[in-house]
Write a protein that holds these residues in place. Structure first.
Motif, PDB file in Angstrom:
ATOM      1  N   THR D  12       0.957  -1.189  -0.131  1.00  0.00           N
ATOM      2  CA  THR D  12       0.069  -0.100   0.078  1.00  0.00           C
ATOM      3  C   THR D  12       0.875   1.283  -0.007  1.00  0.00           C
ATOM      4  OG1 THR D  12      -1.321  -1.279   1.371  1.00  0.00           O
ATOM      5  CG2 THR D  12      -2.067   1.148   1.192  1.00  0.00           C
ATOM      6  N   ASN D  13       2.079   1.210   0.759  1.00  0.00           N
ATOM      7  CA  ASN D  13       2.711   2.194   0.901  1.00  0.00           C
ATOM      8  C   ASN D  13       3.489   2.537  -0.521  1.00  0.00           C
ATOM      9  OD1 ASN D  13       3.726   4.284   2.567  1.00  0.00           O
ATOM     10  ND2 ASN D  13       5.775   3.247   2.872  1.00  0.00           N
ATOM     11  N   HIS D  19       1.675   6.959  -6.567  1.00  0.00           N
ATOM     12  CA  HIS D  19       0.543   7.487  -7.176  1.00  0.00           C
ATOM     13  C   HIS D  19      -0.144   8.412  -6.730  1.00  0.00           C
ATOM     14  CE1 HIS D  19       0.298   4.242 -10.226  1.00  0.00           C
ATOM     15  NE2 HIS D  19       0.745   3.501  -9.207  1.00  0.00           N
ATOM     16  N   VAL D  20       0.090   9.151  -5.337  1.00  0.00           N
ATOM     17  CA  VAL D  20      -0.700  10.129  -4.817  1.00  0.00           C
ATOM     18  C   VAL D  20       0.445  11.356  -4.699  1.00  0.00           C
ATOM     19  CG1 VAL D  20      -1.880  11.075  -2.962  1.00  0.00           C
ATOM     20  CG2 VAL D  20      -2.205   8.713  -3.498  1.00  0.00           C
ATOM     21  N   ALA D  21       0.330  12.193  -5.591  1.00  0.00           N
ATOM     22  CA  ALA D  21       1.253  13.324  -5.685  1.00  0.00           C
ATOM     23  C   ALA D  21       0.191  14.610  -5.243  1.00  0.00           C
ATOM     24  CB  ALA D  21       1.658  13.682  -7.033  1.00  0.00           C
ATOM     25  N   LYS D  22       0.868  15.570  -4.974  1.00  0.00           N
ATOM     26  CA  LYS D  22       0.138  16.834  -4.374  1.00  0.00           C
ATOM     27  C   LYS D  22      -0.863  17.151  -5.407  1.00  0.00           C
ATOM     28  CE  LYS D  22      -0.006  21.572  -2.818  1.00  0.00           C
ATOM     29  NZ  LYS D  22      -0.777  22.355  -3.981  1.00  0.00           N
ATOM     30  N   GLU D  23      -0.523  17.059  -6.766  1.00  0.00           N
ATOM     31  CA  GLU D  23      -1.299  17.562  -7.886  1.00  0.00           C
ATOM     32  C   GLU D  23      -2.598  16.609  -7.914  1.00  0.00           C
ATOM     33  OE1 GLU D  23       1.900  17.079  -8.016  1.00  0.00           O
ATOM     34  OE2 GLU D  23       2.252  19.141  -7.693  1.00  0.00           O
ATOM     35  N   LEU D  24      -2.314  15.493  -7.840  1.00  0.00           N
ATOM     36  CA  LEU D  24      -3.567  14.507  -7.887  1.00  0.00           C
ATOM     37  C   LEU D  24      -4.722  15.126  -7.013  1.00  0.00           C
ATOM     38  CD1 LEU D  24      -4.265  11.742  -9.311  1.00  0.00           C
ATOM     39  CD2 LEU D  24      -4.128  10.704  -6.950  1.00  0.00           C
ATOM     40  N   GLY D  31     -12.572  18.566  -8.416  1.00  0.00           N
ATOM     41  CA  GLY D  31     -13.818  17.891  -9.149  1.00  0.00           C
ATOM     42  C   GLY D  31     -13.373  16.589 -10.035  1.00  0.00           C
ATOM     43  N   GLU D  32     -12.074  16.373 -10.356  1.00  0.00           N
ATOM     44  CA  GLU D  32     -11.438  15.292 -10.935  1.00  0.00           C
ATOM     45  C   GLU D  32     -11.868  14.097 -10.188  1.00  0.00           C
ATOM     46  OE1 GLU D  32      -8.374  15.670 -13.435  1.00  0.00           O
ATOM     47  OE2 GLU D  32      -8.558  17.819 -13.808  1.00  0.00           O
ATOM     48  N   TRP D  33     -11.921  12.768 -11.134  1.00  0.00           N
ATOM     49  CA  TRP D  33     -11.824  11.430 -10.516  1.00  0.00           C
ATOM     50  C   TRP D  33     -10.539  10.925 -10.797  1.00  0.00           C
ATOM     51  CZ3 TRP D  33     -13.360   8.029  -7.316  1.00  0.00           C
ATOM     52  CH2 TRP D  33     -13.409   6.874  -7.637  1.00  0.00           C
ATOM     53  N   SER D  34      -9.941  10.367  -9.612  1.00  0.00           N
ATOM     54  CA  SER D  34      -8.534  10.068  -9.763  1.00  0.00           C
ATOM     55  C   SER D  34      -8.593   8.503 -10.193  1.00  0.00           C
ATOM     56  CB  SER D  34      -8.041   9.802  -8.169  1.00  0.00           C
ATOM     57  OG  SER D  34      -8.159  11.000  -7.624  1.00  0.00           O
ATOM     58  N   GLY D  35      -9.145   8.322 -11.432  1.00  0.00           N
ATOM     59  CA  GLY D  35      -9.047   7.012 -11.820  1.00  0.00           C
ATOM     60  C   GLY D  35      -8.075   6.122 -12.035  1.00  0.00           C
ATOM     61  N   ASN D  36      -7.085   6.597 -12.350  1.00  0.00           N
ATOM     62  CA  ASN D  36      -5.738   5.867 -12.247  1.00  0.00           C
ATOM     63  C   ASN D  36      -5.600   5.147 -10.972  1.00  0.00           C
ATOM     64  OD1 ASN D  36      -5.140   6.005 -14.804  1.00  0.00           O
ATOM     65  ND2 ASN D  36      -3.645   7.522 -14.555  1.00  0.00           N
ATOM     66  N   ALA D  76      -3.620  11.002   2.262  1.00  0.00           N
ATOM     67  CA  ALA D  76      -4.639  11.995   1.724  1.00  0.00           C
ATOM     68  C   ALA D  76      -5.086  11.240   0.335  1.00  0.00           C
ATOM     69  CB  ALA D  76      -4.118  13.306   1.638  1.00  0.00           C
ATOM     70  N   ALA D  77      -5.115  10.082   0.250  1.00  0.00           N
ATOM     71  CA  ALA D  77      -5.464   9.436  -1.183  1.00  0.00           C
ATOM     72  C   ALA D  77      -6.909   9.985  -1.546  1.00  0.00           C
ATOM     73  CB  ALA D  77      -5.345   7.996  -1.062  1.00  0.00           C
ATOM     74  N   PRO D  78      -6.980  10.471  -2.477  1.00  0.00           N
ATOM     75  CA  PRO D  78      -8.377  11.256  -2.943  1.00  0.00           C
ATOM     76  C   PRO D  78      -9.166  10.245  -3.664  1.00  0.00           C
ATOM     77  CG  PRO D  78      -6.471  11.890  -4.393  1.00  0.00           C
ATOM     78  CD  PRO D  78      -5.855  10.845  -3.611  1.00  0.00           C
ATOM     79  N   VAL D  79      -9.544   9.267  -2.994  1.00  0.00           N
ATOM     80  CA  VAL D  79     -10.506   8.338  -3.476  1.00  0.00           C
ATOM     81  C   VAL D  79     -11.461   7.811  -2.383  1.00  0.00           C
ATOM     82  CG1 VAL D  79      -9.153   7.471  -5.497  1.00  0.00           C
ATOM     83  CG2 VAL D  79      -8.613   6.579  -3.406  1.00  0.00           C
ATOM     84  N   PRO D  80     -12.315   6.931  -2.792  1.00  0.00           N
ATOM     85  CA  PRO D  80     -13.523   6.692  -1.667  1.00  0.00           C
ATOM     86  C   PRO D  80     -13.001   5.260  -1.103  1.00  0.00           C
ATOM     87  CG  PRO D  80     -14.417   6.700  -3.793  1.00  0.00           C
ATOM     88  CD  PRO D  80     -13.169   7.086  -4.011  1.00  0.00           C
TER      89      PRO D  80
END
Lengths: 384, 356, 384, 356
Positions: D12-13, D19-24, D31-36, D76-80
């Protein structure tokens, strides 16, 4: 940054049973009038009789080898006993330092003769120790101590003065940090040694330092050409600083950094429960949440100590948070319950409040001030 | 400050500086009566300020008295000057001439004295006063009465500051023969609390000034790691916090006193009590952290003021007590929005007399 | 130790009447939709239209001479207006710095030409100023700024960069602290001067620094060979540091150091009053007690400023306490009322809570951090 | 930590770090979906940990899942992922196969869906999920139901962290045809809260670890008055406080997780929630004071975690909410003294299965 997770300790059914035995024993002692519950009892509530009783119950030196009067029980068992003693506010000041610090010091650095001589007496609750560290003007800078031990035929001649020595007027011995060679500014912590000074020896004078309440717990100890035989040096000459610092780890993270004002919290919670005061009880329980978390942490550190891991950072964290919590208890409770704090009051909560308020400032000073601890922690985390 | 008040402050300051040494306070806490100090205060008329000369008082107004009490708090003067002044005011309002005797007072509305045996609990300075002004029931009627302590048995007790807070067991006192006045429960209670709370707040403000002075002195004096500890950032933060709290406490006190003097005081009393009782603990705690071990000794002077702060902040109800009281009033009697409430100034056109 | 008593100011009936007029005016403006109440409005709520309205009502530059468009009213009248604007959370960010700092600076140090030119426009709410102090890496150490102004024919050529400049993207001018002679390590604060830079001048580039919420209040201002005519130097060459520090006194003790989160407190108190929640309301009123005391203090300092007394110490005290109070509002209210803080929420309390929480950390940073203020205070009290 | 768990944490780490950069996170807040990121997490099986393979899950236990969520909070992974894991558990318990679709859940016991038009308010990640597990009434019966979001109209809203918290307006959905299960109000509520609170606490603990890391980095990096600010006493105090709070939060979290895993969790949940929500504000506040102005900029990473702490501490009730709840229970259901209550360990001999 290093992971700050600590071990999660699960008490076994045996340990829980043991806890209940200790608790019931202490309750019956209190009921029989052997003691009264006080806040901050480990620092201020002195009873050689009660210490002796605890010794006879095998509750002092519990983790030590049987050969030295110990019970060879686990650090967690000892933790349980310590908690129970503090939670009920039992008079444990007499043997506290001997059990917590001096015994383990002998076990780690002492000679066989020292272990044979001191440990069984300590475990019986008949031999009390004080710790001679601070000196006038040494403040937080222990490297600047000036008490010196000069080598003479068959021993050492000690001259100097210690201050803030808890219980020296009751104790039999004092483990004394002395300079055995002159101060070296490049290596300020070198050249110090630990000597066991017999407080009844010639040349020793103990003078009280009255606590702000007028109580007598602290002392000045003057040493004027006190002869200490060779066999009363602990560990290595010149290694006193290191040995002393190892000793301090034992005192930073124990239940006595969390529970000093617990008797007040308990009394307050009972009162609010009786009053059905949900809103005030909720505020008191917020303290309980802090305490529960801290306790988890403290037990985790105890487990690490048991496993011989380095706890200098985490133990300092426990002490910093714990002593602040101890202070917060009185300051929160007074807003939830009307009291007239008074040490002479017949009302238990008024008396516990008075004791907690009056002793409160000391919690964050003793055993390393907030400033010192935070310095240690900051250096610890910055270096990682 | 008026010239008159400057003179009073100056005089009081000189007297207290001269007569209140640490040893005097120690002795008082051991049970001794500070007779010399009391006599000087009596002779200077300081225990009867705010009472008209017609009633044997010294004149001056309540603001003068609060200035004196602030100094009494600062020096931790171990005499019942607070109690005597306020008892004096209460008696003067009943046209009773002031006696200059050490006098205490106690507001205990739930108490009802009957028969010829009764107890007054937790009477401030009970063991040392010659009379107590009692505000409570006598034979089920609200009274303000003067009880001579001559025949009372004293059960010693003390507050956290070592000030007497004694139980007085009266026996053989004829309740009928007491000097007494019928009073209305709510109005007398409000009056006594107004006087008492403001007076204690003034003393607390004075004590905080002393704490700050002691702390500044210590920070300049004490050396560690080769320099004065006042140069360490942590100590500077402590000092700044002490100065801030003291200044804001004075701002609360002074506004409340002006409102009182003008006869327009309403929620100012609650607000000042709430702020000042809160600050007392902060100030005491910080000053001890700053002083370190030395501040925990009996030898050092600090505890004589910090213990008083810890005691006094609870007197007549602490900040939480007053906050609840104010909350109830706010819900029941107040139609204003919060901002209207805060800025609601009826002052400036009210000029009630202030000499009692 | 110096006496810390401040003057007690009694508002006159006329002042109270004036306050009610201002309050009613602002309420009617809000009702007519001219603005919405926000927390921290003086920093974040920008409306040139509203500033112009206030100007036309004579509520900007109120204390200034009539000759320069002012109203010659007292500092206390101005204090009242400032309070009313903040308490209702009106959009005052556009003209804030011009009214609070730049105008008084011109009055104190400006030439007649400068006063004639700038003050009437400011008072009309048509001319906005920013303050150019901080630079990258200058941090709290303003003496280390590097923006330099070089003397040339008829004026100065300015090169450098300012950072954290509030409102520079809206303002017309920036009062800029520059080095006019090289740094002297023995007198680090010498050799600086204040220049008025026209933000529309050639060579000026304003770039946004997004606030953590994504909002745009702060900027970087780059100056690349910007020509500033001689008549846009304020006061004396080399005296910029002193002038700038005097300017700072105006900003430390005003109502904006107490009232930034007042709209949230007001909303919370109304809510708790409706709920008849005595216990929670009591806790909210404890904040009111702090606020009332601070306000007394702040008004006292305003009075001292009016009388020309030195307020450097007391103003710092107000700011230190006031900004901590502003933060405490959100942290206390959230424990008394369940909210889901959200800047997009339709519920007023959720939105005010979000604004107060998000802006909170800035309260103790802007206009001198807690650390700096406490340093100033400590030096002040230690020296006395 | 078991070897299996170490492996999961490690994986996970690595994934999140990559994959989780500040820009993501910025883009997600816009409002974007972090699909990748989502696809990678799905492929790695991380969104279905704690669900038995029989129901399409990845296996592992809830402790593994909380370890994943702690890292999700840290980055702060921006996914549900939080919502999907917990919704998956709730469905698996009803023997519904897990779908690996982004799924939200909402506990709203006062809501009653009827007819063919209704709204779900403040649905986490509403705009990006394909289904919502709803726990509340349907036609006046308590249900756990799966609502496909296909036909829902989304009204965008967000929490203080910029995470979606959308209102979904459903129209034309046939309530009869939904996948749904009858549930008992109190037990389902307790179950959902247990999962949800523990999961969020793990995320908060992770976020605090990140705050501490960022603060240490900054204190070492940033120079002022010619030295790194980590050498100033005030900054050291801030760092120490951050480390203390983080450590004590982990101690609260880890004990609660063990109790949960062993099936003996009672007041541990309340206590952990009370402590950790309290600490969140402390940690966020101190870190901002330490970072100074730079920490207030959008450009710096700090706010991405501190805003989440401010949002998450309120989720499912803040510390005051839980303290009141516990106080009520303490008064009504508890016969123990406080010390008995604190030391009451039923653990150690209970070994409930933990795979759901």
């Amino acid at each position: 940054m290093k992971n700050l997770d600590l071990p999660v300790v699960k008490f076994t059914p045996e340990q829980n049973k043991f806890r209940m035995e200790v608790r019931n024993y202490l309750k019956s002692e209190r009921e029989s009038g052997a003691f009264e519950t006080t806040a901050d009892s480990w620092m201020t509530s002195y009873s050689p009789e009660f210490s002796k009783k605890l010794g006879s119950q095998g509750l002092i030196g519990m983790t030590w080898p049987k050969q030295y009067g110990g019970q060879e029980r686990s650090a967690i068992d000892r933790y349980i006993v310590t908690e129970e003693l503090l939670a009920i506010g039992a008079p444990v000041a007499a043997h506290w330092f001997a059990d917590r610090q001096s015994g383990p010091l002998f076990l780690k650095f002492g000679t066989d003769e020292q272990k044979d001589f001191f440990l069984p007496k300590i475990a019986k609750g008949e031999c009390f120790f004080s710790i001679g560290l601070s000196e006038p003007n040494s403040g937080s800078d222990l490297a600047s101590i000036q008490t010196r031990a000069e080598k003479v035929e068959g021993g050492w001649l000690v001259n100097g003065m210690k201050i803030w020595t808890s219980g020296a007027h009751h104790s039999h011995y004092m483990i004394t940090l002395c300079r055995t060679s002159p101060k070296d500014e490049k290596n300020r912590h070198a050249g110090m040694s630990q000597l066991v000074i017999d407080l009844s020896a010639d040349g020793v004078t103990v003078q009280p330092i009255q606590f702000l309440t007028g109580e007598h717990h602290f002392n000045e100890v003057f040493m004027d050409n006190v002869f200490v035989p060779d066999n009363r040096l602990i560990g290595e000459v010149g290694n006193g600083w290191k040995q002393g610092m190892a000793e301090l780890a034992y005192e930073r993270s124990g239940p006595e950094r969390i529970l000093s004002t617990f008797p007040l919290l308990q009394e307050a919670v009972e009162h609010l429960k009786e009053q059905n005061d949900v809103s005030a009880l909720a505020q008191a329980l917020q303290l309980v949440a802090r305490m529960w978390s801290l306790r988890n942490m403290s037990i985790g550190v105890a487990q690490m100590l048991e496993e011989g891991e380095d706890v200098s950072l985490t133990a300092s964290l426990v002490k910093d948070l714990g002593t602040k919590f101890e202070q917060a208890v009185a300051e929160t409770v007074r807003l939830l319950i009307d009291t007239t704090p008074s040490v002479t009051s017949e009302k238990l909560i008024d008396r516990l409040m008075a004791e907690s308020v009056l002793h409160g400032p000391g919690f964050t000073l003793r055993g390393g001030t907030t400033e010192i601890l935070r310095g240690i922690v900051a250096k610890g985390v910055l270096a990682q | 400050m008026s010239e008159m008040q400057e003179f009073i402050v100056d005089t009081t300051n000189k007297i207290l500086k001269k007569h209140v040494a640490k040893e005097l306070i120690d002795a008082s806490e051991q049970g001794e009566w500070s007779g010399n100090l009391w006599d000087v205060l009596v002779e200077s008329g300081l225990v009867s300020v705010g009472i008209d000369e017609d009633f044997g008082g010294t004149g001056g107004d309540s603001t003068d008295a609060f200035a004196i009490l602030r100094l009494a708090g600062k020096y931790a003067a171990p005499v019942p000057i607070f109690e005597t002044i306020i008892a004096g005011w209460l008696l003067a309002e009943q046209k009773v001439e002031t006696t200059y005797e050490p006098t205490s007072f106690i507001l205990d509305l739930d108490n009802d004295l009957t028969g010829d045996e009764f107890t007054l609990k937790q009477v401030p300075w009970g063991r040392h006063v010659t009379q107590v002004v009692y505000i409570g029931k006598i034979n089920n009627q609200y009274k303000l009465a003067v009880l001579p302590t001559e025949k009372a048995q004293v059960e010693n007790n003390q507050n956290i500051a070592g000030e007497p807070l004694d139980n007085l067991r009266f026996k053989g006192l004829n309740l009928e023969e007491l000097t007494q006045f019928e009073v209305e429960r709510d109005s007398i209670s409000e009056k006594v609390l107004n006087y008492a709370v403001l007076g204690k707040l003034a003393m607390m403000a004075g004590a905080m000034e002393q704490v700050l002075d002691l702390s500044v002195f210590y920070a300049n004096e004490r050396q560690q790691f080769g320099r004065s500890i006042g140069r360490f950032q942590a100590v500077q933060h402590h000092l700044a916090a002490l100065a801030s709290e003291t200044a804001v406490v004075l701002a609360a006190l002074n506004y409340a006193i002006v409102a009182f003097e003008e006869g327009s005081m309403k929620e100012e009393l609650s607000l000042a009590k709430m702020k000042i009782s809160e600050a007392a603990g902060t100030v005491a705690g910080i000053s001890h952290q700053l002083h370190g071990a030395i501040g925990m000794t009996h030898e050092h002077q600090l505890h004589q003021v910090t213990r008083r702060l810890w005691a006094w902040r609870e007197d007549f109800g602490n900040e939480a007590h007053w906050a609840k009281k104010l909350a109830k009033a706010y819900i029941e009697d107040n139609e204003l929005s919060l901002w209207d409430f805060i800025t609601n100034e009826k002052r400036g056109n009210v000029h009630a007399g202030s000499t009692i």
